[in-house]
Structures are given as structure tokens and as C-alpha cells.
Design a protein around this motif. Structure first.
Motif, short mmCIF file in Angstrom:
data_model
loop_
_atom_site.label_atom_id
_atom_site.label_comp_id
_atom_site.label_asym_id
_atom_site.label_seq_id
_atom_site.Cartn_x
_atom_site.Cartn_y
_atom_site.Cartn_z
N LYS A 23 3.34 -23.89 -1.31
CA LYS A 23 4.76 -23.56 -1.39
C LYS A 23 4.95 -22.24 -2.12
O LYS A 23 5.74 -21.40 -1.72
CB LYS A 23 5.54 -24.67 -2.07
N SER A 24 4.20 -22.01 -3.19
CA SER A 24 4.30 -20.77 -3.94
C SER A 24 3.93 -19.57 -3.08
O SER A 24 4.62 -18.55 -3.09
CB SER A 24 3.38 -20.80 -5.17
N ALA A 25 2.85 -19.70 -2.32
CA ALA A 25 2.45 -18.60 -1.44
C ALA A 25 3.51 -18.36 -0.38
O ALA A 25 3.85 -17.22 -0.07
CB ALA A 25 1.11 -18.91 -0.79
N ALA A 26 4.05 -19.42 0.17
CA ALA A 26 5.06 -19.29 1.23
C ALA A 26 6.34 -18.66 0.70
O ALA A 26 7.03 -17.95 1.43
CB ALA A 26 5.36 -20.65 1.84
N GLU A 27 6.67 -18.89 -0.57
CA GLU A 27 7.88 -18.31 -1.12
C GLU A 27 7.79 -16.80 -1.25
O GLU A 27 8.78 -16.11 -1.21
CB GLU A 27 8.20 -18.94 -2.48
N VAL A 28 6.59 -16.27 -1.40
CA VAL A 28 6.40 -14.83 -1.53
C VAL A 28 6.56 -14.15 -0.18
O VAL A 28 7.08 -13.05 -0.09
CB VAL A 28 5.01 -14.53 -2.13
N ILE A 29 6.11 -14.79 0.87
CA ILE A 29 6.11 -14.20 2.21
C ILE A 29 7.23 -14.83 3.04
O ILE A 29 7.13 -15.98 3.44
CB ILE A 29 4.75 -14.41 2.91
N ASN A 30 8.27 -14.06 3.30
CA ASN A 30 9.40 -14.53 4.08
C ASN A 30 9.16 -14.15 5.55
O ASN A 30 9.15 -12.96 5.87
CB ASN A 30 10.69 -13.91 3.56
N PRO A 31 8.95 -15.11 6.44
CA PRO A 31 8.66 -14.80 7.84
C PRO A 31 9.73 -13.94 8.51
O PRO A 31 9.42 -13.08 9.33
CB PRO A 31 8.57 -16.17 8.51
N THR A 32 10.99 -14.15 8.16
CA THR A 32 12.07 -13.35 8.75
C THR A 32 11.91 -11.88 8.36
O THR A 32 12.03 -10.99 9.21
CB THR A 32 13.44 -13.87 8.28
N ASP A 33 11.62 -11.63 7.09
CA ASP A 33 11.41 -10.27 6.62
C ASP A 33 10.16 -9.65 7.26
O ASP A 33 10.17 -8.47 7.63
CB ASP A 33 11.27 -10.22 5.10
N GLU A 34 9.10 -10.43 7.34
CA GLU A 34 7.86 -9.90 7.91
C GLU A 34 8.06 -9.50 9.37
O GLU A 34 7.64 -8.44 9.80
CB GLU A 34 6.72 -10.92 7.79
N GLU A 35 8.71 -10.37 10.12
CA GLU A 35 8.93 -10.05 11.54
C GLU A 35 9.80 -8.81 11.69
O GLU A 35 9.52 -7.94 12.52
CB GLU A 35 9.55 -11.23 12.28
N ALA A 36 10.84 -8.71 10.89
CA ALA A 36 11.71 -7.53 10.95
C ALA A 36 10.94 -6.26 10.59
O ALA A 36 11.10 -5.22 11.24
CB ALA A 36 12.92 -7.71 10.03
N TYR A 37 10.11 -6.35 9.57
CA TYR A 37 9.31 -5.19 9.16
C TYR A 37 8.41 -4.74 10.31
O TYR A 37 8.40 -3.56 10.67
CB TYR A 37 8.47 -5.54 7.92
N TRP A 38 7.63 -5.67 10.85
CA TRP A 38 6.68 -5.29 11.89
C TRP A 38 7.39 -4.84 13.16
O TRP A 38 6.90 -3.94 13.85
CB TRP A 38 5.70 -6.44 12.16
N HIS A 39 8.52 -5.43 13.45
CA HIS A 39 9.28 -4.99 14.63
C HIS A 39 9.71 -3.54 14.49
O HIS A 39 9.73 -2.78 15.45
CB HIS A 39 10.49 -5.90 14.85
#
Length: 160
Positions: free
Chosen positions: A63-79
């Protein structure tokens, strides 16, 4: 990008903020296996107790690791940046690279080191993404880029 509501990661059932079912589940599963193995030295009851304790500790770590990495933000960044990456091939769209980025950051959230993530995806990429048009040789640099970015963010946020 994303608005502040995306960062709440609401639980799909209760709507409570801070839900990270994938990270928590992966951590719990890994912790349970490790705990059961360690507890087995004390016999069957030790294995059961070890699995329970390991699942709780692993779930919290996931859960701690997942809280650092937000999938929505990651996808927007890579897009926004995928076309500037050195491995980008003209004619490929984000639909080609998106699954590779997702594989990279999800592997890091799961606590998987790069060598393990690479070996795992090398075995299954072409089978699971046969219709995607991006073979493993072309997808691997994108998986690695996303894993590296997620790892930098995790290390920066947690200190380890």
C-alpha cells in the motif's frame, strides 16, 4: 494531468480515500508466502501464523509503494512525453506504448526489482500483447523507462 480528486485513490466499494488494492494485494501475497516459509520452521501452526503476519506486513508495504505511484499521473505523464523518448518509433501511438509503461510502474509498485521484472515480462510480453503491434524488443525500453521513473519517485518519497 489530473485533478486533486484523482490522488484520493478511492476504494471502489466504500469510496474511502487511500485505497490501493493492487499494491496492497501484491504486497500481502508476497508477505504471506515469505511469512509462511519463515514460520514453517516452527511447524504447521508456525506457517499459518507466519502467513498471517507476513500478509499484513506485506500488504502495508504494498500500500505504501502504491501511494507513491499514482497510475493516473503516470499515464498522463507518459502520454505527454512518449514521442520524445529515444526508443519511439514513428507510426506508433500511445496505444502501442501504454501497456509497456503500465507494466513498468506496476512492477515497481509490486516491489519487483528491474532484473526480475524484465525476466518476467520477457517471458510473457509477446503472448499477452500479441495484438498490440509492439514486440518485446521494442516494448522493453518503455517498460524500463516507466520502472525507472517509478523507482526514482519511490526512492525520493520513501528514502529507500
Amino acid at each position: 494531468m489530473s485533478d486533486s480528486n484523482d490522488k484520493l485513490n478511492r476504494d471502489p466499494i466504500t469510496g474511502a480515500p487511500g485505497s490501493h488494492p493492487v499494491g496492497t494485494g501484491v504486497g500481502a501475497a508476497g508477505g504471506a508466502v515469505t511469512g509462511a516459509a519463515a514460520g514453517s520452521l516452527a511447524g504447521p501452526l508456525g506457517a499459518i501464523a507466519g502467513a498471517v503476519v507476513g500478509a499484513v506486513v506485506g500488504g502495508l508495504a504494498g500500500k505504501s509503494a502504491a501511494e507513491v505511484i499514482n497510475p493516473t499521473d503516470e499515464e498522463a505523464y507518459w502520454h505527454a512525453v512518449y514521442e520524445q523518448e529515444p526508443y519511439f518509433v514513428a507510426g506508433h501511438t500511445f496505444a502501442h506504448y501504454g501497456p509497456a509503461y503500465r507494466a513498468g510502474w506496476e512492477a515497481r509498485v509490486a516491489g519487483t526489482d528491474w532484473d526480475t521484472a524484465r525476466a518476467e515480462w520477457a517471458r510473457k510480453w509477446d503472448r499477452e500483447h500479441a495484438q498490440g503491434g509492439l514486440k518485446w524488443e521494442k516494448a522493453q525500453p518503455a517498460v524500463k523507462a516507466a520502472w525507472d521513473r517509478a523507482n526514482r519517485r519511490y526512492v525520493q518519497e520513501t528514502g529507500y
